[in-house]
Design an enzyme around this catalytic site. Structure first.
Site, PDB file in Angstrom:
ATOM      1  N   TYR A  45      10.323  17.676   3.497  1.00 40.99           N
ATOM      2  CA  TYR A  45       9.293  18.533   2.900  1.00 40.99           C
ATOM      3  C   TYR A  45       8.768  19.594   3.865  1.00 40.99           C
ATOM      4  CZ  TYR A  45       9.059  16.027  -1.497  1.00 40.99           C
ATOM      5  OH  TYR A  45       9.362  15.504  -2.728  1.00 40.99           O
ATOM      6  N   GLU A 132      18.261  -7.949  -6.097  1.00 47.53           N
ATOM      7  CA  GLU A 132      18.743  -6.569  -6.142  1.00 47.53           C
ATOM      8  C   GLU A 132      17.821  -5.646  -6.923  1.00 47.53           C
ATOM      9  OE1 GLU A 132      22.343  -3.980  -8.234  1.00 47.53           O
ATOM     10  OE2 GLU A 132      22.614  -6.133  -7.964  1.00 47.53           O
ATOM     11  N   ASP A 190      23.827  -8.384  -9.016  1.00 49.70           N
ATOM     12  CA  ASP A 190      24.761  -8.310 -10.143  1.00 49.70           C
ATOM     13  C   ASP A 190      26.138  -8.800  -9.711  1.00 49.70           C
ATOM     14  OD1 ASP A 190      22.929  -7.291 -11.938  1.00 49.70           O
ATOM     15  OD2 ASP A 190      23.496  -5.199 -11.598  1.00 49.70           O
TER      16      ASP A 190
END
Length: 342
Positions: A45, A132, A190
Site C-alpha cells: 500500500y 484447512e 480435503d
C-alpha cells in the site's frame, strides 16, 4: 532461480521490475533504520500503482530474504495475521503485557510470533487439530469440540484459512517443538490434491519459503483425514463426491513426483485419480444416518447408549462431522499415548 534482465523485449516497461525491487529494498531499509516493523501488506500500500498486486511484493520480499540468507524477521518484515484458533488449556502472554486466554466456543486471531512472549499450556491439553477451512473451523468452535466430554482431554483447534500464513505456521511449529509426545498434532484437510498440498506446507514447508522451512515446518503433523478411500465405510456414496477437474489432476500428478511424499498421501492421490472423484470435508454431511453406521461410529468412539441419546438430544455435538472427529481424535490420542510410553 529468478533473474531480472534489462533491457528486455516485452509489452510492459522493462524497467518496472527493477523499480519494484528497489522500492521494496528502500522500504525495508527504512523499516530497519526506524526500527518500525512492516508487513508485506504495508509495503504494497506504500506504492500500489508501482506494485499493482500483492503477489509482486510477496515474491520480492521472499526472494530478498532467500538471496541474503535471512529470515523476514531479520529484515523487520513481520507476518500479518489471518489464522484463527479456539480451544481450552492454552494461554498466551504477549510482549505488550496483555494476556490472551483462549475460549472453546469463540475464535481468536493468531498473533505474530514476535508479539508472543510465552505460552502457558494446561496439563489437560490432549490434542491439537489443524483445520484447512475456516467454515469447518467455525462449525467446530460452535459445537465446542475442544471440550467434548468423550475425548480424552481438552484440545486446541487452529485454521490458516486455506494455505496458511506465516503466523499460523509459526504457531503450529512452536507447538510441535514444545508439546509432549503424548499430544498428537492432527490435520483435517480435503481429500484432494490441494488439501494434501496444504498439509504438506504445514508438515514439510513451502517451496517459496524453503530458506525458512527449518523454522516453519512441523514434521509432527499427522494427517487425520479426510481420506477419499474411507468414505464408503461411512455410508457416503461415490455420487456424493465432486468430480476432479483438470487443475486437480495436474496438481495430483505434480505431488506424485515428490520424492518425500508419504505412502498414505500417495495412495490417496492415486485413489483420487483412479476414481475421478475428490472428497471435501463438507461431504461428511451427506453421510447416511442409518442406525448401523451410527452404532459403528459411536462404539468405536467408546460412547455408551445413554451418552449417544444425550448427544442426539442436544447435550453434546452429534453431527456426522463431530462423530467422525471424536472417533479419529480419540484413536490418535490413544496411539500417541502408547508411543510415548515405549
Amino acid at each position: 532461480m529468478r533473474s531480472l534482465v534489462f533491457p528486455r523485449v516485452s509489452k510492459t516497461p522493462s524497467a518496472r521490475p527493477f523499480a519494484q525491487l528497489f522500492r521494496v529494498i528502500d522500504l525495508i531499509h527504512e523499516a530497519l533504520v526506524d526500527g518500525v516493523p512492516v508487513t508485506k501488506r504495508d509495503i504494497y500500500y506504500k506504492d500500489v500503482q508501482l506494485f499493482r498486486s500483492q503477489a509482486t511484493v510477496d515474491r520480492l520480499v521472499d526472494d530478498l530474504a532467500a538471496t541474503l540468507q535471512l529470515t523476514r524477521a531479520d529484515l523487520n518484515v513481520r507476518a500479518s495475521s489471518k489464522g484463527l484458533m479456539c480451544g481450552s488449556g492454552v494461554t498466551m502472554h504477549m510482549q505488550s503485557g496483555e494476556t490472551l486466554e483462549l475460549c472453546d466456543g469463540d475464535a481468536s486471531l493468531i498473533p505474530p510470533s514476535e508479539d508472543i512472549k510465552r505460552f502457558a499450556v494446561a496439563q489437560t491439553l490432549a490434542w491439537v487439530l489443524v483445520v484447512e477451512k475456516e467454515a469447518v473451523f467455525q462449525t467446530l468452535c460452535r459445537l465446542r469440540l475442544a471440550t467434548h466430554e468423550t475425548l480424552p482431554g481438552s484440545g486446541l483447534i487452529v485454521t490458516g484459512k486455506g494455505y496458511p500464513d506465516v503466523a499460523t505456521r509459526q504457531l503450529v511449529k512452536t507447538l510441535a517443538d514444545n508439546l509432549p509426545a503424548r499430544v498428537p498434532i492432527l490435520a483435517l484437510v480435503d481429500g484432494d490434491a490441494y488439501g494434501i498440498d496444504i498439509l504438506s506446507v504445514y508438515k514439510h514447508g513451502s517451496t517459496r519459503m524453503r530458506h525458512e522451512n527449518s523454522h516453519l515446518a512441523a514434521d509432527r503433523v499427522q494427517w487425520l483425514g479426510l481420506w477419499a478411500s474411507e468414505l464408503a465405510s461411512l455410508g457416503i456414496d461415490k455420487d456424493a463426491l465432486l468430480p476432479i477437474t483438470k487443475h486437480d489432476e495436474k496438481k495430483a500428478r505434480s505431488l506424485l513426483k515428490r520424492e518425500n511424499l508419504p505412502a498414505r498421501w500417495r495412495k490417496e492421490l492415486q485413489y483420487m485419480l483412479f476414481s475421478r472423484r475428490k472428497a471435501e470435508i463438507e461431504v461428511l454431511g451427506a453421510a447416511r444416518a442409518t442406525q448401523e453406521s451410527i452404532a459403528d461410529l459411536t462404539q468405536a468412539a467408546s460412547f455408551s447408549h445413554c451418552d449417544f441419546n444425550r448427544e442426539r438430544a442436544g447435550g453434546s455435538p452429534g453431527t456426522p462431522l463431530s462423530r467422525y472427529l471424536v472417533k479419529k481424535i480419540g484413536d490418535a490420542c490413544t496411539e500417541s499415548g502408547h508411543s510415548s510410553e515405549d
